[in-house]
Design a protein around this motif. Structure first.
Motif, PDB file in Angstrom:
ATOM      1  N   ASN A   1      -7.548  -3.574   1.620  1.00  0.00           N
ATOM      2  CA  ASN A   1      -6.275  -2.834   1.207  1.00  0.00           C
ATOM      3  C   ASN A   1      -5.106  -3.685   1.279  1.00  0.00           C
ATOM      4  O   ASN A   1      -4.342  -3.618   0.531  1.00  0.00           O
ATOM      5  CB  ASN A   1      -6.195  -1.657   2.442  1.00  0.00           C
ATOM      6  CG  ASN A   1      -7.108  -0.453   1.942  1.00  0.00           C
ATOM      7  OD1 ASN A   1      -7.714  -0.701   1.013  1.00  0.00           O
ATOM      8  ND2 ASN A   1      -7.308   0.299   3.180  1.00  0.00           N
TER       9      ASN A   1
ATOM     10  N   LEU B   1      -2.933  -4.533  -1.874  1.00  0.00           N
ATOM     11  CA  LEU B   1      -1.526  -4.132  -1.760  1.00  0.00           C
ATOM     12  C   LEU B   1      -0.514  -5.290  -1.872  1.00  0.00           C
ATOM     13  O   LEU B   1       0.465  -5.204  -2.647  1.00  0.00           O
ATOM     14  CB  LEU B   1      -1.196  -3.396  -0.484  1.00  0.00           C
ATOM     15  CG  LEU B   1       0.311  -2.879  -0.077  1.00  0.00           C
ATOM     16  CD1 LEU B   1       0.310  -1.744  -1.108  1.00  0.00           C
ATOM     17  CD2 LEU B   1       0.253  -2.278   1.219  1.00  0.00           C
TER      18      LEU B   1
ATOM     19  N   PHE C   1      -0.371  -5.913  -5.644  1.00  0.00           N
ATOM     20  CA  PHE C   1       0.284  -4.663  -6.332  1.00  0.00           C
ATOM     21  C   PHE C   1       1.590  -5.227  -6.049  1.00  0.00           C
ATOM     22  O   PHE C   1       2.497  -5.134  -7.188  1.00  0.00           O
ATOM     23  CB  PHE C   1       0.064  -3.417  -5.523  1.00  0.00           C
ATOM     24  CG  PHE C   1       0.938  -2.441  -6.081  1.00  0.00           C
ATOM     25  CD1 PHE C   1       0.649  -1.696  -7.267  1.00  0.00           C
ATOM     26  CD2 PHE C   1       1.723  -1.689  -5.400  1.00  0.00           C
ATOM     27  CE1 PHE C   1       1.674  -0.852  -7.700  1.00  0.00           C
ATOM     28  CE2 PHE C   1       2.595  -0.841  -5.558  1.00  0.00           C
ATOM     29  CZ  PHE C   1       2.435  -0.434  -6.979  1.00  0.00           C
ATOM     30  N   VAL C   2       2.047  -5.564  -4.939  1.00  0.00           N
ATOM     31  CA  VAL C   2       3.383  -6.025  -4.816  1.00  0.00           C
ATOM     32  C   VAL C   2       3.901  -7.121  -5.710  1.00  0.00           C
ATOM     33  O   VAL C   2       5.000  -7.159  -6.284  1.00  0.00           O
ATOM     34  CB  VAL C   2       3.825  -6.086  -3.340  1.00  0.00           C
ATOM     35  CG1 VAL C   2       5.213  -6.651  -3.112  1.00  0.00           C
ATOM     36  CG2 VAL C   2       3.623  -4.745  -2.518  1.00  0.00           C
TER      37      VAL C   2
ATOM     38  N   PHE D   1       8.782   0.321  -2.990  1.00  0.00           N
ATOM     39  CA  PHE D   1       7.413  -0.006  -2.658  1.00  0.00           C
ATOM     40  C   PHE D   1       6.878   0.787  -1.533  1.00  0.00           C
ATOM     41  O   PHE D   1       5.781   1.100  -1.550  1.00  0.00           O
ATOM     42  CB  PHE D   1       7.224  -1.459  -2.432  1.00  0.00           C
ATOM     43  CG  PHE D   1       7.059  -2.260  -3.701  1.00  0.00           C
ATOM     44  CD1 PHE D   1       5.722  -2.210  -4.514  1.00  0.00           C
ATOM     45  CD2 PHE D   1       7.852  -3.133  -4.357  1.00  0.00           C
ATOM     46  CE1 PHE D   1       5.601  -3.033  -5.597  1.00  0.00           C
ATOM     47  CE2 PHE D   1       7.873  -3.593  -5.490  1.00  0.00           C
ATOM     48  CZ  PHE D   1       6.488  -3.522  -6.317  1.00  0.00           C
TER      49      PHE D   1
ATOM     50  N   THR E   1       3.856   2.963  -2.111  1.00  0.00           N
ATOM     51  CA  THR E   1       2.352   2.772  -1.439  1.00  0.00           C
ATOM     52  C   THR E   1       2.028   3.916  -0.681  1.00  0.00           C
ATOM     53  O   THR E   1       0.773   4.187  -0.695  1.00  0.00           O
ATOM     54  CB  THR E   1       2.398   1.380  -0.288  1.00  0.00           C
ATOM     55  OG1 THR E   1       3.466   1.965   0.345  1.00  0.00           O
ATOM     56  CG2 THR E   1       2.781   0.170  -1.118  1.00  0.00           C
ATOM     57  N   SER E   2       2.810   4.814  -0.451  1.00  0.00           N
ATOM     58  CA  SER E   2       2.424   5.996   0.294  1.00  0.00           C
ATOM     59  C   SER E   2       1.817   7.092  -0.821  1.00  0.00           C
ATOM     60  O   SER E   2       0.899   8.042  -0.521  1.00  0.00           O
ATOM     61  CB  SER E   2       3.603   6.660   0.739  1.00  0.00           C
ATOM     62  OG  SER E   2       4.414   7.258  -0.211  1.00  0.00           O
TER      63      SER E   2
ATOM     64  N   LEU F   1       0.093   5.677  -3.665  1.00  0.00           N
ATOM     65  CA  LEU F   1      -0.563   4.732  -4.487  1.00  0.00           C
ATOM     66  C   LEU F   1      -1.793   5.156  -4.920  1.00  0.00           C
ATOM     67  O   LEU F   1      -2.321   5.259  -6.120  1.00  0.00           O
ATOM     68  CB  LEU F   1      -0.549   3.318  -4.094  1.00  0.00           C
ATOM     69  CG  LEU F   1      -0.833   2.354  -5.208  1.00  0.00           C
ATOM     70  CD1 LEU F   1       0.184   2.415  -6.095  1.00  0.00           C
ATOM     71  CD2 LEU F   1      -0.943   0.958  -4.415  1.00  0.00           C
ATOM     72  N   THR F   2      -2.649   5.829  -3.952  1.00  0.00           N
ATOM     73  CA  THR F   2      -4.019   6.028  -4.289  1.00  0.00           C
ATOM     74  C   THR F   2      -4.133   7.399  -5.200  1.00  0.00           C
ATOM     75  O   THR F   2      -5.249   7.138  -5.913  1.00  0.00           O
ATOM     76  CB  THR F   2      -4.734   6.351  -2.868  1.00  0.00           C
ATOM     77  OG1 THR F   2      -3.757   7.658  -2.340  1.00  0.00           O
ATOM     78  CG2 THR F   2      -4.880   5.382  -1.866  1.00  0.00           C
TER      79      THR F   2
ATOM     80  N   HIS G   1       0.919   2.569 -13.063  1.00  0.00           N
ATOM     81  CA  HIS G   1       1.770   1.769 -12.225  1.00  0.00           C
ATOM     82  C   HIS G   1       3.393   1.675 -12.570  1.00  0.00           C
ATOM     83  O   HIS G   1       4.079   1.901 -11.912  1.00  0.00           O
ATOM     84  CB  HIS G   1       1.176   0.737 -11.617  1.00  0.00           C
ATOM     85  CG  HIS G   1       0.006   0.930 -10.802  1.00  0.00           C
ATOM     86  ND1 HIS G   1      -0.828   0.017 -10.143  1.00  0.00           N
ATOM     87  CD2 HIS G   1      -0.362   2.088 -10.046  1.00  0.00           C
ATOM     88  CE1 HIS G   1      -1.818   0.453  -9.405  1.00  0.00           C
ATOM     89  NE2 HIS G   1      -1.594   1.779  -9.227  1.00  0.00           N
TER      90      HIS G   1
ATOM     91  N   THR H   1       6.316  -4.377   3.159  1.00  0.00           N
ATOM     92  CA  THR H   1       5.448  -3.255   2.486  1.00  0.00           C
ATOM     93  C   THR H   1       4.049  -3.270   3.239  1.00  0.00           C
ATOM     94  O   THR H   1       3.482  -2.199   3.565  1.00  0.00           O
ATOM     95  CB  THR H   1       5.142  -3.603   1.215  1.00  0.00           C
ATOM     96  OG1 THR H   1       6.443  -3.582   0.247  1.00  0.00           O
ATOM     97  CG2 THR H   1       4.339  -2.579   0.135  1.00  0.00           C
TER      98      THR H   1
ATOM     99  N   SER I   1       2.761  -0.093   5.520  1.00  0.00           N
ATOM    100  CA  SER I   1       1.230   0.264   5.043  1.00  0.00           C
ATOM    101  C   SER I   1       0.431   0.381   6.221  1.00  0.00           C
ATOM    102  O   SER I   1      -0.326   1.039   6.631  1.00  0.00           O
ATOM    103  CB  SER I   1       0.410  -0.557   4.076  1.00  0.00           C
ATOM    104  OG  SER I   1      -0.563  -0.248   4.014  1.00  0.00           O
TER     105      SER I   1
END
Lengths: 200, 213
Positions: A34, A38, A41-42, A71, A75-76, A78-79, A86, B29, B33
């Protein structure tokens, strides 16, 4: 993801090179995967989000803060977002964050049009080119600041960031037909404004 | 100077987030997370003290039901809430995170066979978050305190052997080695990072330090 595999390699290597104590807790593939996903992704979208926030009127420092907000929100959720969406997803959040930040600035009567420090660039860039780009961005931001709000968002996403009509429609929550008409008007408005700037 | 529309658009597309901004963004971030994932990781009994909690609960229940036969555990009837509180205090949620190292949970020696022993109320010193660690290391490096930065990095790696910001910390380690004029080790570490993370966001900086292969 390849990066997840790398993370496991990296743990052993870290213990060897850094001399960290041997971990009693084994690495957890899900977490490392993850984190790697992540990070990727960022890293992939950071510049895009930053630019959208800048062109939607935030100065450099605020745009960096705004990118963090974007972000954190993204990200909260994203799934539940397909990777192909995106950019549209991030652009939609960035647009809201920029709008909110501008309203806050307006309430505080702060000046958003001030000159920003030079955005960092790669070391091998030509200093003259950097200055030209800086001037061009300042000019562009002045033009965009005068553009009607509904046109500006569409223009930034479609013309500058080169999102597709469908992506812009999703980001702005408007029908594709409306995107097309706004983009047409925005281009005409921008060309006229740019002409006015060039020939005062 | 006359700038064409294409010049304006090209300049806008060329703008990039600064390296510092990128680092802060990644840190924020990843940490957010990690924090949002705390709850699920608390569900399984990850601490080695789970059996002790179970014994205390069973002992407390037995004593409540008049189980005088289990004399040593009778003390747990009155101690149980305190002990559980002590355990709770001694193992804050951070300590139960998967990335928490063995140093995180202080050793709370709780012996139900010594009822006179004082109730455990060990409250560990507030632990630095990963971001706080890295922020202080950056400041130390900026102020030229390479040795202090290096020491802080060692503490970070000891406390967060599986931290979310390992990559950032290792990049800082490279910078600390450079600041301490330990060029050979900085190059070695930079190369190791490039091997482990070939497409990491600090690649350009690391390649400059590592030099030609």
């Amino acid at each position: 993801m390849g990066a997840a595999l790398n993370d496991h390699v990296h743990l052993d290597e870290q213990q060897r090179t850094i001399g960290a104590p041997v971990a009693l807790v084994p690495a957890t593939p899900t977490r490392t995967t993850n984190a790697a996903a992540l990070r990727s992704f960022v890293e992939t979208h950071a510049d895009f989000v930053f630019r959208v926030l800048r062109r939607l009127g935030l100065p450099k420092d605020s745009a960096e803060d705004g990118a963090q907000k974007v972000f954190l929100i993204a990200t909260s959720k994203l799934t539940s977002i397909d990777p192909s969406r995106h950019r549209a997803f991030l652009a939609g959040i960035a647009s809201n964050v920029a709008l909110h930040a501008r309203r806050t600035f307006a309430r505080r009567r702060e000046d958003l049009t001030g000159d920003d420090t030079l955005t960092d660039r790669a070391n091998d860039d030509d200093p003259e080119q950097i200055l030209l780009d800086r001037e061009a961005r300042a000019t562009l931001d002045r033009l965009l600041a005068a553009m009607p709000e509904d046109l500006r968002e569409v223009f930034v996403l479609a013309e500058i960031e080169e999102l597709t009509m469908a992506e812009v429609a999703e980001a702005c929550s408007i029908p594709p037909g409306t995107v097309a008409s706004r983009l047409r008007r925005a281009r005409a408005w921008f060309e006229q404004a740019a002409r006015d700037v060039r020939s005062p | 100077m006359k700038l064409s529309t294409n010049d304006l658009l090209r300049a806008a597309r060329a703008e990039r987030l600064s390296e510092q901004g990128r680092e802060r963004l990644l840190e924020a971030t990843l940490l957010a997370s990690a924090e949002s994932n705390v709850a699920p990781t608390l569900t399984p009994p990850r601490s080695g003290l789970w059996w002790l909690k179970l014994c205390i609960i069973v002992g407390g229940v037995s004593a409540t039901l008049g189980g005088a036969a289990i004399q040593p555990w009778g003390t747990a009837r009155t101690k149980a809430p305190h002990l559980l509180q002590g355990l709770h205090d001694a193992a804050p949620p951070e300590a139960l995170k998967e990335n928490a190292g063995p140093m995180d949970a202080p050793s709370a020696t709780i012996s139900p066979q010594h009822p006179s022993a004082p109730t455990v109320s060990v409250r560990p010193a507030p632990r630095k978050s990963e971001a706080e660690f890295l922020a202080s290391i950056r400041i130390q490096l900026k102020e030229g305190h390479a040795a202090a930065a290096s020491h802080e990095l060692s503490s970070y790696f000891a406390q967060y052997p599986h931290g979310q910001l390992q990559l950032e910390a290792r990049v800082l380690r490279v910078r600390a080695l450079q600041a301490a004029s330990n060029q050979a080790q900085a190059i070695e570490e930079a190369r190791a990072l490039l091997r482990t993370y070939p497409s990491n966001p600090y690649r350009m900086e690391l390649e400059q330090i590592a030099g030609p292969p």
